[in-house]
Design an enzyme around this catalytic site. Sequence first.
Site, PDB file in Angstrom:
ATOM      1  CD  GLU A   1       4.333  12.628   2.465  1.00 11.12           C
ATOM      2  OE1 GLU A   1       3.995  12.585   3.783  1.00 11.12           O
ATOM      3  OE2 GLU A   1       4.374  13.777   1.897  1.00 11.12           O
ATOM      4  CG  LEU A   2      10.132   9.057   4.994  1.00  8.98           C
ATOM      5  CD1 LEU A   2      11.464   9.417   5.705  1.00  8.98           C
ATOM      6  CD2 LEU A   2      10.328   7.843   3.855  1.00  8.98           C
TER       7      LEU A   2
ATOM      8  N   GLY B   1       7.328   5.499   2.248  1.00 12.76           N
ATOM      9  CA  GLY B   1       7.665   4.340   2.657  1.00 12.76           C
ATOM     10  C   GLY B   1       8.398   4.127   4.134  1.00 12.76           C
ATOM     11  CB  SER B   2      10.610   1.868   5.606  1.00 14.57           C
ATOM     12  OG  SER B   2      11.704   1.646   4.482  1.00 14.57           O
TER      13      SER B   2
ATOM     14  CB  CYS C   1       2.170   6.324   7.404  1.00 20.68           C
ATOM     15  SG  CYS C   1       1.140   7.077   6.230  1.00 20.68           S
TER      16      CYS C   1
ATOM     17  CG  HIS D   1       2.493   0.346  -6.304  1.00 19.70           C
ATOM     18  ND1 HIS D   1       2.613   0.516  -5.007  1.00 19.70           N
ATOM     19  CD2 HIS D   1       1.258   0.620  -6.696  1.00 19.70           C
ATOM     20  CE1 HIS D   1       1.624   0.838  -4.530  1.00 19.70           C
ATOM     21  NE2 HIS D   1       0.788   0.738  -5.392  1.00 19.70           N
TER      22      HIS D   1
ATOM     23  CD  GLU E   1       5.665   2.982  10.890  1.00 23.09           C
ATOM     24  OE1 GLU E   1       6.648   2.689  10.384  1.00 23.09           O
ATOM     25  OE2 GLU E   1       4.672   3.584  10.612  1.00 23.09           O
TER      26      GLU E   1
ATOM     27  CD1 TRP F   1       4.306  -2.724   1.128  1.00 25.32           C
ATOM     28  CD2 TRP F   1       2.416  -2.936   2.287  1.00 25.32           C
ATOM     29  NE1 TRP F   1       4.491  -2.928   2.524  1.00 25.32           N
ATOM     30  CE2 TRP F   1       3.382  -2.919   3.227  1.00 25.32           C
ATOM     31  CE3 TRP F   1       1.116  -3.283   2.802  1.00 25.32           C
ATOM     32  CZ2 TRP F   1       3.108  -3.127   4.621  1.00 25.32           C
ATOM     33  CZ3 TRP F   1       0.736  -3.220   4.148  1.00 25.32           C
ATOM     34  CH2 TRP F   1       1.828  -3.133   5.109  1.00 25.32           C
ATOM     35  CG  ASN F   2       0.186   1.745   3.402  1.00 23.45           C
ATOM     36  OD1 ASN F   2       0.562   2.305   2.296  1.00 23.45           O
ATOM     37  ND2 ASN F   2       0.548   2.467   4.647  1.00 23.45           N
TER      38      ASN F   2
HETATM   39  P1  NAP Z   1       9.336  -0.145   2.157  1.00 24.50           P
HETATM   40  O1  NAP Z   1      10.005  -1.129   2.416  1.00 24.50           O
HETATM   41  O2  NAP Z   1      10.347   1.094   2.229  1.00 24.50           O
HETATM   42  O3  NAP Z   1       8.688   0.287   0.668  1.00 24.50           O
HETATM   43  C1  NAP Z   1       8.388   1.042   0.000  1.00 24.50           C
HETATM   44  C2  NAP Z   1       8.766   1.308  -1.330  1.00 24.50           C
HETATM   45  O4  NAP Z   1      10.161   1.554  -1.376  1.00 24.50           O
HETATM   46  C3  NAP Z   1       8.532   0.146  -2.170  1.00 24.50           C
HETATM   47  O5  NAP Z   1       8.166   0.376  -3.461  1.00 24.50           O
HETATM   48  C4  NAP Z   1       9.796  -0.625  -1.812  1.00 24.50           C
HETATM   49  O6  NAP Z   1      10.169  -1.429  -3.104  1.00 24.50           O
HETATM   50  C5  NAP Z   1      10.657   0.520  -2.125  1.00 24.50           C
HETATM   51  N1  NAP Z   1      11.995   0.381  -1.599  1.00 24.50           N
HETATM   52  C6  NAP Z   1      12.402  -0.321  -0.566  1.00 24.50           C
HETATM   53  N2  NAP Z   1      13.684  -0.117  -0.246  1.00 24.50           N
HETATM   54  C7  NAP Z   1      14.180   0.636  -1.222  1.00 24.50           C
HETATM   55  C8  NAP Z   1      15.327   1.134  -1.628  1.00 24.50           C
HETATM   56  N3  NAP Z   1      16.706   0.771  -0.864  1.00 24.50           N
HETATM   57  N4  NAP Z   1      15.447   1.776  -2.763  1.00 24.50           N
HETATM   58  C9  NAP Z   1      14.644   2.186  -3.408  1.00 24.50           C
HETATM   59  N5  NAP Z   1      13.364   1.703  -3.106  1.00 24.50           N
HETATM   60  C10 NAP Z   1      13.052   1.075  -2.278  1.00 24.50           C
HETATM   61  O7  NAP Z   1       8.238   0.355   3.179  1.00 24.50           O
HETATM   62  P2  NAP Z   1       7.115  -0.607   3.697  1.00 24.50           P
HETATM   63  O8  NAP Z   1       7.831  -1.211   4.828  1.00 24.50           O
HETATM   64  O9  NAP Z   1       6.856  -1.691   2.690  1.00 24.50           O
HETATM   65  O10 NAP Z   1       5.904   0.413   3.753  1.00 24.50           O
HETATM   66  C11 NAP Z   1       5.550   0.599   5.274  1.00 24.50           C
HETATM   67  C12 NAP Z   1       6.274   2.075   5.544  1.00 24.50           C
HETATM   68  O11 NAP Z   1       5.926   2.850   4.826  1.00 24.50           O
HETATM   69  C13 NAP Z   1       5.855   2.436   7.070  1.00 24.50           C
HETATM   70  O12 NAP Z   1       7.084   2.732   7.787  1.00 24.50           O
HETATM   71  C14 NAP Z   1       4.996   3.367   6.942  1.00 24.50           C
HETATM   72  O13 NAP Z   1       4.627   4.169   7.917  1.00 24.50           O
HETATM   73  C15 NAP Z   1       5.414   3.914   5.693  1.00 24.50           C
HETATM   74  N6  NAP Z   1       4.307   4.837   5.055  1.00 24.50           N
HETATM   75  C16 NAP Z   1       4.124   6.051   5.061  1.00 24.50           C
HETATM   76  C17 NAP Z   1       3.156   7.033   4.373  1.00 24.50           C
HETATM   77  C18 NAP Z   1       3.290   8.475   4.537  1.00 24.50           C
HETATM   78  O14 NAP Z   1       2.549   8.943   3.895  1.00 24.50           O
HETATM   79  N7  NAP Z   1       3.940   9.149   5.396  1.00 24.50           N
HETATM   80  C19 NAP Z   1       2.390   6.225   3.999  1.00 24.50           C
HETATM   81  C20 NAP Z   1       2.147   4.819   3.870  1.00 24.50           C
HETATM   82  C21 NAP Z   1       3.247   4.126   4.467  1.00 24.50           C
HETATM   83  P3  NAP Z   1       9.801  -2.971  -2.962  1.00 24.50           P
HETATM   84  O15 NAP Z   1       8.532  -3.481  -2.564  1.00 24.50           O
HETATM   85  O16 NAP Z   1      10.252  -3.580  -4.259  1.00 24.50           O
HETATM   86  O17 NAP Z   1      10.949  -3.422  -1.783  1.00 24.50           O
END
Ligand code: NAP
Length: 487
Positions: free
Chosen positions: A247-248, A225-226, A281, A174, A379, A149-150
């Site tokens: 990309e975490l 994501g995470s 991130c 998304h 983080e 979402w960020n």
């Molecule tokens: P997140 O919980 O991992 O969510 C990211 C995406 O993954 C969402 O669409 C989420 O869906 C989905 N998701 C979550 N758990 C899942 C699973 N078990 N199976 C399949 N899909 C799943 O991440 P966040 O905490 O919202 O975002 C922040 C993290 O992203 C931070 O760690 C940040 O550093 C990282 N990030 C990395 C980058 C990069 O380019 N390296 C860029 C931006 C952000 P739902 O919303 O439906 O749960």
Amino acid sequence: MKLILCTTDAPSGDQTGHQMAYATTNPATGKVEKTFETLSDAALGAILDETVCCFREDWPHRPIAERAAILKRAAKIIRDEQQSIAEIMTRDMGKLIAQAIGELQLSAAILDYYADTAANFLAPKAPPGALAATLHAQPLGALLAVEPWNFPFFQLARVAGPQLMVGNVIVAKHASNVPQSALAFEDVLRRAGVPAGAYADIFATTDQVGTIIDDPRIRGVTLTGSEKAGATVAERAARSLKKSVLELGGSDPMIVLEDAPFDTTVLNAMVGRMNNTGQSCVATKRMIVVGEERGRQFLEAMTAAMASLTPGDPLDASTTLGPVSSEGALQGLLKQVEAAHTGGATVALGGERIDRPGSYLQATILTDITPDNPVYRQELFGPVLSFYVVPDEAAAIALANDVPFGLGGSVFTADLERGKRVALAIESGMAFVNSPTWSTPQMPFGGVKNSGYGRELSQLGFGEFVNWKLLAVSPAGSPPPGAETAG
Ligand code: NAP
């Protein structure tokens, strides 16, 4: 394998189902503004069918120039409608309106850049020294993109721009808290001329994401994501031998050497840490200053700069501190700050919820963080700066690398050669000298260690889901290979 007849009239607008997990909950007010149901399995299956048909019969078979013209139209729509789209993003996840507009301009620039460069990137190549052999870029097929979402438009644009130009087709899931941004992006592409089968946004559950990854109609998966979501998705993809790009998270260091110019370094640290309310991130999460006296001066300056931010409505251009993305995100950050404090850190600034509606955290600085403190290796995804002072360059590099992450990093110094050497010693996918980590359409983006693998953007990201197919041609009547040495 199931035979797919390419006449499906997929109900892509028919997001009927069972769950109401996708919602805009405005983080500036805490009010739920709109909810959406998740897809039924039947609707999801029809979308996948349509995607496969589009790949087989339509999208990759169009001339590159036609695909490029469509993406350029999409970029124009984004620019023409940036104010209204920015407001959707701000309502979804709380980013400051000026930063939402900046994100849209970057997203449009990404679409333009890949439209302009694709023909060159996709041109056949000759492997050096291999006579009569060429490599031909072929798309892999339907990709699943799971996005956070960020940066609600940028995250989608950096997948869609390159991959649609490659000729791949995309099913995008998304984050569930930015549904209106997801629909707005799909709507832009649709109006520009991208067919429904080439890009489909889906309101899918986590279970459905797993099923989609298993589905033979999907050929690759990319997730931003995470770490937890990345590991789950990559494990699932590996089970059916599908390529994944991850990309975490990150905990980027900013090393400030003894000779770094003071005022501009503070300005860069503020942008690096506070852009997107710290929810990037590649945000400057750890400031590492070399030298006791300079450390004291930088802490004073950062405290004054972060304390001067004004919380308010992110739609109001005068606001400089917006909410974090959700109440859950706020509670998570408050817990991390409390654990840091209990573990011996000093909360030098902020650390508390701001007394107003919505999910606002005070701009916060943590000092005296020892390696046994829980936040040392975590983080901090919000407006919280970890501030360190070290005696010398070697200690700065050691501290910079003492985390599980390896996304970006930066070094500030008047000596560019020294800056380059120190930047190259940071264990990361990206390192900047005299600038916080940043993204442009041209530069590759991605990390090492727990920050993931693979790249997005640039020729590297463009090529992640390309089959560089070898074509070797011998003259008719050639002897079999090895005949001349076969004795
Ligand atoms: P997140 O919980 O991992 O969510 C990211 C995406 O993954 C969402 O669409 C989420 O869906 C989905 N998701 C979550 N758990 C899942 C699973 N078990 N199976 C399949 N899909 C799943 O991440 P966040 O905490 O919202 O975002 C922040 C993290 O992203 C931070 O760690 C940040 O550093 C990282 N990030 C990395 C980058 C990069 O380019 N390296 C860029 C931006 C952000 P739902 O919303 O439906 O749960």
